[in-house]
Structures are given as structure tokens and as C-alpha cells.
Motif scaffolding. Sequence first.
Motif, PDB file in Angstrom:
ATOM      1  N   SER A  43       1.008  -1.208  -0.070  1.00  0.00           N
ATOM      2  CA  SER A  43      -0.094  -0.109   0.112  1.00  0.00           C
ATOM      3  C   SER A  43       1.045   1.219   0.174  1.00  0.00           C
ATOM      4  N   ARG A  45     -11.367  -1.155  -8.627  1.00  0.00           N
ATOM      5  CA  ARG A  45      -9.598  -1.505  -8.140  1.00  0.00           C
ATOM      6  C   ARG A  45      -9.413  -2.882  -8.096  1.00  0.00           C
ATOM      7  N   LYS A  93      -5.836  -7.241  -7.541  1.00  0.00           N
ATOM      8  CA  LYS A  93      -6.282  -5.713  -6.930  1.00  0.00           C
ATOM      9  C   LYS A  93      -5.254  -4.687  -7.268  1.00  0.00           C
ATOM     10  N   CYS A  94      -5.584  -3.585  -7.518  1.00  0.00           N
ATOM     11  CA  CYS A  94      -4.663  -2.548  -7.411  1.00  0.00           C
ATOM     12  C   CYS A  94      -4.920  -1.380  -6.464  1.00  0.00           C
ATOM     13  N   SER A  95      -3.664  -1.263  -5.655  1.00  0.00           N
ATOM     14  CA  SER A  95      -3.786  -0.527  -4.542  1.00  0.00           C
ATOM     15  C   SER A  95      -2.847   0.738  -4.785  1.00  0.00           C
TER      16      SER A  95
END
Length: 716
Positions: free
Chosen positions: A221, A288, A248-250
Motif C-alpha cells: 500500500s 480497483r 487488486k490495484c492499491s
Amino acid sequence: ALGSSAPEILLNVVGIFPTFQSGDLGPSTIVGSASFNLLVISAVCVVAIPNGEVRKINDLGVFSITAFFSIFAYLWLLLILLGPTPNVVETWEGVATFAFFWIFVALAFLADVGLLPGTRKLPGGLTVQPETTKEELASMELKVRQKYGQLTNLSPDQVRLLIEYEFGSPHSRAKHRVHATRRFVGGKGVISSQSGYDRGRALSMELMTLQDVNPRSSLKSTDDPVCQFLALNYSVLESVGRVAIKVKCSGNLVEPVQVKYATRDGSAQAVDDYEPVEGTLTFTAEARVQEISVKIVESKGFEGTEEFYVDLLSGPVGDRKTATVVIIDEDQPGVLKFDVEQLEVQGTDCDRDISVKVLRTRGSSGKVSCKYATEDGSAMEGSDYVPVSGTLEFEDGQQSCTFDITVKANYRYEGTEMFRVVLTGADGGATFDDTTDGGSESCILTVVILADESRKAGIEKLTGMMRVNWDSVGIGNASYKEQFTSAVFAGGSWEAQKEATLGELVAHVIALPWKLLFALVPPTEYASGWLCFCCALLMIGIVTVIIGDLAELLGCVLDISDATTAITLVAMGTSLPDTFASKTAAQMDPTADNSIGNITGSNSVNVFLGLGLPWMIAAIFWQFAATCEPGDSWSLAYPEQALEYPEGIFVVKAGSLALSVMVFCFCGGVCIATLALRRKLFGGELGGPRLSKIGTAIFFVLLWATYIVISIILED
């Protein structure tokens, strides 16, 4: 519970003979042993669990029955001693006490099978057993991979061990008790740390620790966008259709981000096992999480468990950029086993062929094979049967195969004999049923040759009730030699003695005379094991008599009453093996049933059988067989009862025994309530946070000390 209570039971049974009168030692030992079992052994089990771990009673229905009866039994004892006929046990009271044993067992059984209200078993549970289907086995593998395979690729051997642990059965309390007792005196243990169940448990703990250290939520993150898989491993059945893999794209998504992906072959091949895909994922602040959908191709025939990979190729990709998809094939090559585990053959005066059938269950895909061979038991090669060996081959789809063995003519009366047929070397992907005799490495069929019934009547006139198998005498003699060898050396052999610790050697030397004495018990090869059983029971009786006499002598020398000696020295001595057995079971088993659950059962059996049986015998004797006259030994020993019952009756003085029972009922009730509170607070009766474990153990030991001190004070 019955086995662990044998010393206390025999102490009471032996104690009433030959006068059919009750002493203080036997009954007080029952109460003292119950106190030590419930309070001290519970304390040991609570503190023996590693910090942070808990063990709870799994079958709460059965535990509720045994816990209730473990207190009720002693309240019933108070009613007998202080009730309508104080200090006297009438016939109906003795019979009722013994009858409660059977009621107790029946209720516990009904709770165990779910037939009592509130004990119904939930359907749908999976257990490794002989009739497990290939669908159930595939479901077991899927559950194991989903539970443990999130962060690591499980090998087939790891899957097998985890299935044995998750769906198999732990060691029984009896086995724990034998193992603990033998290890305590420097003997050879019976539980190996290399068993499939224990190795699976160790692997489970290792993998669960790995998942705690590397949780799924530990995604990067940062301010910059980072795209990576939510999970590194996916496990699916071949018939699932499609698998959805999430990415997932954080980070800070100011503008859309794109990541390219593609599938890659492993042991699973594109087109044959799955449809290859490639493309681009687009992430925005509102979207996301994206999915990659891959179609799984259901193939024909057995291919084993295969895997392929999905890679994130370009873009802001993090460390978790490769996901593994494991495909579990439901078309299994099969599990081999005999159609029966024991085959009985009637002996005749001519040779005869018997047919042995081998089954292929839980799948029949592909060609498989295994080797077979006979080996001697009590029946001997050449004289009792014709040895055979060879290879069995199963074609694709073939579910059974047979071969013949010749059993020789039985010209003389020999009783029952047996030999074994062993399957080994499974090939082609097939395995052996590990729930049958032989385990996962082999499969064993026991062939029993029965006596020739047509010749039996005449020979029985000569042999009477004895059934001597002269073929097995040589084997029995060899077993006798092995028994003495095991008794002489620490650890059971010269090789094991070389690695024994100083403590084990000291314990071995102290116990050596007893080991040599018990080595005289004949092996099970003689008289089908009955000679061993009777002699072992005789040895237990002899030791019980010695314990009783020595305890009385020690109390006399130290000026300690029989009642105090019974609740302290004798009770601790008879309960010591259970202490080590329960500690081992608490540490090795995933539940508390084999450690805490059996304590309450044992305490109930102590009263209902340990006191019920001898008291029933003595009460019946005094009512129907004994005769008393004024001035005889019984009248002088019990003058108050002699006035009311001039013809005699079975007398048990309440005195210190009743007071001891009262104190135990209070302390036992507090102990059970504390265990119930620990289940609510910490999720289990055993273990938990370090301070709570130590505090509970100290509290239980103080309860036991309170019971001892108050019982002694009240007696004085």
C-alpha cells in the motif's frame, strides 16, 4: 475408562474377600483417585498446551453425560452411606449401583451416536474410511488445498498427510496410556512421531504459522499504484467449469492503470487441460479489483493433480505477480483393497482352492497393478497352505481381480490357524486403502483356517477345552524371547538403549524386576490369546494385592489411617499412568476428548463398577448366605448393626468416607464449572493465554490440596 479403572476396581473386589466385609482402603481409594483425576490431571492438561493454543471438547454431548454422572455417582454414594439405612448397604442398593454402570454406558453411547435430544450429529462431514468415494476424496483434497494452499504449492505427499490429519482419527486414549506408561519406566513406546496423522499435524501447524506470518491482506500500500494477485494459489476440481482469479490495484489511482496478463503451462497443458487466455486489465479508482476468468477443460481418464500459472506481465506490478491454479482430477486410478479383511476357510481332509478377490474402488481410470504374496501367521507355509506370489493387473475400467490359493488338508485337530496375503507395490497411480490393515503402504488379508468340524467331536474327548496349535509353538517361543529381550533393555532393544537418557536408564533399572515378572505372561500365539489375557489379569490382581498390603503397612508404620493412606498415596499411585497419558493426549490430539473427556468417565466407572460390583456381591452374600450369632466376630465388629440386624448385613461405615465424598463433590463441581467457563472465555477447556493456564492449574491443585487437608481434618 474401564481399563484405567482396573486397579481401583480390583482393589475393592479383592478387598471384600474372604470375609465379605468392607475396609477403608478400597472405597477411600475410589474417592481419592477421582479427586486426583479430576483436579490434578486437569491441571496438568490445562498447562501442557503450548501458549496461545486451545483444545476443546469436541463431543460435548458425551462429555455432558460423563460430567453429570461423575458428580451424581458420588452423590448416590452419599445417599447409600447416609440415607434411610446409614452405614449399611442393602442388596437393592448394591444392585442399583451396579445397574447404574450399564445405564451410564447406554446413555453415553446414545449421545455419541446422536440419539439423545440435543446430540444429533450434523450431516455432511467427511471422514477417511474404507468406503470413501472418489468424489469425497477429491472434495477432501479441495478443502485441504483451499485451507493450506493460499501461500504455498502443496505437493501430493503433503496433501496426503493433511488429509490424514484433517479427516483421519487421532490415537486412542488406551494407546496414549500404554505409550506413557512404557516410556515412564524406560520401555519401548507404541506411538511413533512419524505416523501419518502426527506428521500431518506438524505440517498443518507449520503451514498455519506461514499463513499467519504472510496474511493475504499484506498487499503493498503505497502512493504509487501497485497491481498484484489477491491470492497466490487457487485449487479447483476439474469439473468446476471456470476459475476466477482476482487482481487488486492499491495506491493512488489518479488516472486509469493497465496491466497485461497471460496464462502459462505447468504440468497442465493449454487446450488439453485449460483454455489459454491473455489480455489487459484496466483499473480505476471506482474499479480497483478485476477478475481473470479461465475455462477448465474436463478431460477423460486419469491425469493426476496438475497446475498452470497466470502471470502479470507489464504495468505497475507488485511482488505477487504469479498465481498458481491447481486442477484436481476427479478421474482417479483407484484405491486397491481386498473385498474382505478376514476370510474364513473350513478345514477338510483334502486340499482345496480358495478365491481371493481384490477390489479397485474410488476410480478405475487407466491401467494399474500391484504385487501379492502370502506370509506365515500361525498357519505354516507348506504344511497348511501352498505359498503364492505374483502381480495383479487391472485394465482401464476393470474394478476387480481374483487369484487362487490352495489350503492344504487338515488331518488333525489344530484349532483355528491363520496366514496372511499381502498386497504391495501399487503402480500406475493406484494406492492402497490406508484405513484397512496394512495402511497406505500395503493391504493385508487374514485367512483363517477353521478346524475340521467332522473330526472335532472325537478329538475334543481327548483335548477337552484346550486348543493347542503346535505349528505356532515355535512362533510363541520366539515371542517369549522377544518379550524378555524387550524387558532387559531400556527402550526395548540394545540399539534403543544406546540412545537412552540417564533418566530413562534409572527408570528402567527401578522397573526391571517388574518387567521381568510381567514378561512371564505368555504371548498371544498360545491358545488364541486367552492364556495371555487370563495371566495378565492374574498379574494385575497380584500387583493390586501387593499395593493394598504395602499401603496398609506403610500407613501403620507412619501412623496414618487407612482412609488417609488411600486418598493420598494409593490414589496417586493408581492414577499416575493416567496423568502421563492425559498429558500426552492433550498435547498431541486436536481436541480435549481423549484427555479431559475420559477423566469424568473414569470417575463414574470407579463408583458404579469399582464399588457397585463388590458391594453387590457382598450384600447378596450377607442377605442369602451368611449367618451370624451373638458374640461372633461380625457382631463384635459392628455392635450397633448387630442389634438391628442380628442375622448379619453388609456394613460400610460412613465416617470419614462420607465426609471425603462431600468435600470431593464440592471441589469437583467447582472444577467442572471452571472448565465450562474457560470454554466460554478462551474457546476451549485446555490451553489459552499463558497466565490463564498457570492460574487455572494452580487453582485446581489448590482445590485438590483443600480436599486432602479437609478430609484429613474431618477424619481426625
